[in-house]
Design an enzyme around this catalytic site. Structure first.
Site, PDB file in Angstrom:
ATOM      1  N   LYS A 210      -5.345   9.560 -18.787  1.00  0.00           N
ATOM      2  CA  LYS A 210      -5.549  10.168 -20.040  1.00  0.00           C
ATOM      3  C   LYS A 210      -4.463  10.072 -21.085  1.00  0.00           C
ATOM      4  O   LYS A 210      -3.934   9.056 -21.207  1.00  0.00           O
ATOM      5  CB  LYS A 210      -6.096  11.829 -19.823  1.00  0.00           C
ATOM      6  CG  LYS A 210      -7.183  11.854 -18.839  1.00  0.00           C
ATOM      7  CD  LYS A 210      -8.568  11.111 -19.192  1.00  0.00           C
ATOM      8  CE  LYS A 210      -9.383  10.986 -18.030  1.00  0.00           C
ATOM      9  NZ  LYS A 210      -9.733  12.159 -17.388  1.00  0.00           N
TER      10      LYS A 210
ATOM     11  N   ARG B  76       0.778  -1.186  -0.002  1.00  0.00           N
ATOM     12  CA  ARG B  76       0.067  -0.278   0.086  1.00  0.00           C
ATOM     13  C   ARG B  76       0.917   1.189  -0.014  1.00  0.00           C
ATOM     14  O   ARG B  76       0.664   2.174  -0.577  1.00  0.00           O
ATOM     15  CB  ARG B  76      -0.954   0.054   1.303  1.00  0.00           C
ATOM     16  CG  ARG B  76      -1.839   1.313   1.332  1.00  0.00           C
ATOM     17  CD  ARG B  76      -2.985   1.483   2.402  1.00  0.00           C
ATOM     18  NE  ARG B  76      -3.090   0.408   3.288  1.00  0.00           N
ATOM     19  CZ  ARG B  76      -2.207   0.397   4.337  1.00  0.00           C
ATOM     20  NH1 ARG B  76      -1.526   1.199   4.699  1.00  0.00           N
ATOM     21  NH2 ARG B  76      -2.618  -0.713   5.160  1.00  0.00           N
TER      22      ARG B  76
ATOM     23  N   TYR C 210     -13.151  20.278 -14.612  1.00  0.00           N
ATOM     24  CA  TYR C 210     -13.521  18.593 -14.810  1.00  0.00           C
ATOM     25  C   TYR C 210     -14.741  18.646 -13.651  1.00  0.00           C
ATOM     26  O   TYR C 210     -14.726  18.922 -12.584  1.00  0.00           O
ATOM     27  CB  TYR C 210     -12.361  17.918 -14.549  1.00  0.00           C
ATOM     28  CG  TYR C 210     -12.769  16.506 -14.628  1.00  0.00           C
ATOM     29  CD1 TYR C 210     -13.120  15.715 -15.651  1.00  0.00           C
ATOM     30  CD2 TYR C 210     -12.646  15.753 -13.162  1.00  0.00           C
ATOM     31  CE1 TYR C 210     -13.782  14.395 -15.596  1.00  0.00           C
ATOM     32  CE2 TYR C 210     -13.327  14.304 -13.350  1.00  0.00           C
ATOM     33  CZ  TYR C 210     -13.557  14.081 -14.585  1.00  0.00           C
ATOM     34  OH  TYR C 210     -13.878  12.621 -14.462  1.00  0.00           O
TER      35      TYR C 210
HETATM   36  C1  LIG Z   1     -10.409  12.647 -16.065  1.00  0.00           C
HETATM   37  C2  LIG Z   1      -9.878  14.068 -15.146  1.00  0.00           C
HETATM   38  C3  LIG Z   1      -9.790  13.947 -13.884  1.00  0.00           C
HETATM   39  C4  LIG Z   1     -10.250  12.856 -13.131  1.00  0.00           C
HETATM   40  O1  LIG Z   1      -9.363  11.575 -13.020  1.00  0.00           O
HETATM   41  P1  LIG Z   1      -9.815  10.120 -13.164  1.00  0.00           P
HETATM   42  O2  LIG Z   1      -8.352   9.330 -13.523  1.00  0.00           O
HETATM   43  O3  LIG Z   1     -10.874   9.791 -14.050  1.00  0.00           O
HETATM   44  O4  LIG Z   1     -10.120   9.805 -11.588  1.00  0.00           O
HETATM   45  C5  LIG Z   1      -9.309  15.152 -13.522  1.00  0.00           C
HETATM   46  N1  LIG Z   1      -9.225  16.072 -14.125  1.00  0.00           N
HETATM   47  C6  LIG Z   1      -9.482  16.261 -15.373  1.00  0.00           C
HETATM   48  C7  LIG Z   1      -8.749  17.459 -16.209  1.00  0.00           C
HETATM   49  C8  LIG Z   1      -9.657  14.875 -16.124  1.00  0.00           C
HETATM   50  O5  LIG Z   1      -9.820  15.051 -17.448  1.00  0.00           O
END
Ligand SMILES: *Cc1c(COP(=O)(O)O)cnc(C)c1O
Length: 384
Positions: A200, A51, A103
């Site tokens: 992303k 962890r 977001y």
């Molecule tokens: C997707 C996203 C998040 C959240 O991330 P997760 O990996 O989906 O939890 C935060 N900020 C932005 C700009 C995003 O596109």
């Protein structure tokens, strides 16, 4: 030579990674273990329980830190897990200044989770950093910004906000998800924390959900590591391995995203079916100069509004693509199309989202790295 401080492409491929000391394996192994042997209590090799520490994850964290010109990296099991860890630094009564164009999940955790614990959030138009000043008081602790913003691609002057943040001894956290470290390094402009949804562009293949925080300050790192280990939203070694592999082509993918993004933006700019288009590379984009100053390219995210389209017509268009896939998320090699109002930004009230242009006829494109001719042909047929 120190691989943590080389040029971007070299760091993307090598930072944090050395041949495995026991076997010489060139790729960092997936250390699929929850626990580690101790010769006598406390006598271990720096790893006790996964962890808190895991060698595959550590290699990834060091690589991410190198890419953001930061000293320390912490990987979380999602971008929201990373955001949550930052918010846990706060106490009831503390105040946070943030943008009004965020977001949806960030807006949701601020208003639906942390507001309940007595933390106050100010949602401001941050197009001018000085807009922050009247909202700073002795309870203010954190400034949270996202640039480019999601989905309307506004650009916030990181250096301008960092000056104000430093002058008032606040913590400045920057969500750098849309730009990726290839296009922008907020640390160099004075941020204290860089946050990523690794899901992303960094992961880049739409096969992992992960988040990260990057920091320079020793004390801040200690406090965040405490939360990371105490609250436990840390990812497993398989996911860390996949992301390490994804990062090796981050620079190549980002170049292609930028090229295709520009061509798609240029194609759509004068399209008769398009009303507004949001892409920071246009000279008439309201924040183009700041984008040019703080980014090394304009990225592959393009948002559009459809002319004279109601919700039904917008849905029809969104559902008629053949190469772009209608789905949440962004930043993968494949092109995606998203309808923010019903998908990623559903948790933001209508009056709030419409103020910043998140209208029913808005579509967000994550332009992938397929052949540009096929992408343009797909746009042409879907908009016909
Ligand atoms: C997707 C996203 C998040 C959240 O991330 P997760 O990996 O989906 O939890 C935060 N900020 C932005 C700009 C995003 O596109």
């Amino acid at each position: 030579m120190d691989k943590q401080h080389m040029k971007f492409a070299t760091k993307a491929i090598h930072a944090g990674q050395e041949p495995d000391p026991t076997t010489g394996a060139v790729m960092t192994p997936i250390y699929q273990t929850s626990t580690y042997w101790q010769a006598s209590p406390g006598d271990h090799k720096g790893y006790e329980y996964s962890r808190g520490t895991n060698p595959t994850r550590k290699a990834l964290e060091d690589c991410l830190a190198a890419l953001e010109n930061a000293k320390y990296g912490l990987a979380f099991s999602s971008g929201m897990g990373a955001t949550d860890a930052v918010l846990r630094l706060l106490q009831p009564g503390d105040e946070v200044i943030t943008g009004n164009d965020l977001y949806g999940g960030s807006y949701r955790i601020f208003t639906k989770v942390y507001a309940k614990y007595g933390i106050k959030f100010h949602f401001l138009d941050l197009s001018k950093p000085e807009n922050i000043l009247p909202h700073i008081n002795d309870k203010t602790k954190l400034i949270w910004i996202e640039t480019p913003t999601n989905p309307t691609m506004r650009i916030i002057d990181i250096e301008g906000v960092a000056k104000i943040s430093k002058a008032h001894k606040l913590i400045l956290a920057v969500d750098n998800t849309f730009a990726s470290p290839y296009l922008q390094n907020p640390m160099d402009q004075g941020a204290d924390i860089v946050m990523h949804s690794v899901t992303k562009y960094i992961g880049g293949h739409s096969d992992v959900v992960m988040g990260a925080l990057l920091v320079n300050d020793d004390q801040l790192y200690k406090e965040l590591w405490f939360v990371y280990n105490a609250c436990g939203a840390t990812p497993g070694p398989q996911d860390a391995f996949l992301v390490l592999r994804g990062i090796k082509t981050l620079h190549l993918r980002m170049k292609a995203h930028c090229e295709n993004g520009e061509k798609v933006a240029q194609y759509l700019k004068n399209h008769p079916k398009i009303d507004k288009i949001y892409w920071p590379g246009f000279e008439d984009h309201p924040n183009h100069d700041i984008a040019k100053k703080q980014m090394r390219g304009f990225g592959g995210m393009v948002s559009i509004t459809l002319k004279d389209a109601d919700l039904a017509e917008t849905f029809r268009v969104a559902s008629s693509f053949k190469v772009f896939t209608l789905a949440e998320s962004l930043g993968g090699v494949e092109s995606l199309i998203n309808h923010p109002v019903s998908m990623t930004h559903g948790s933001i009230p209508k009056e709030e989202r419409e103020k910043v242009g998140v209208t029913d006829n808005l579509l967000r494109l994550s332009v992938g790295v397929e052949d540009i001719d096929d992408l343009l042909a797909d746009l042409e047929q879907a908009l016909a």
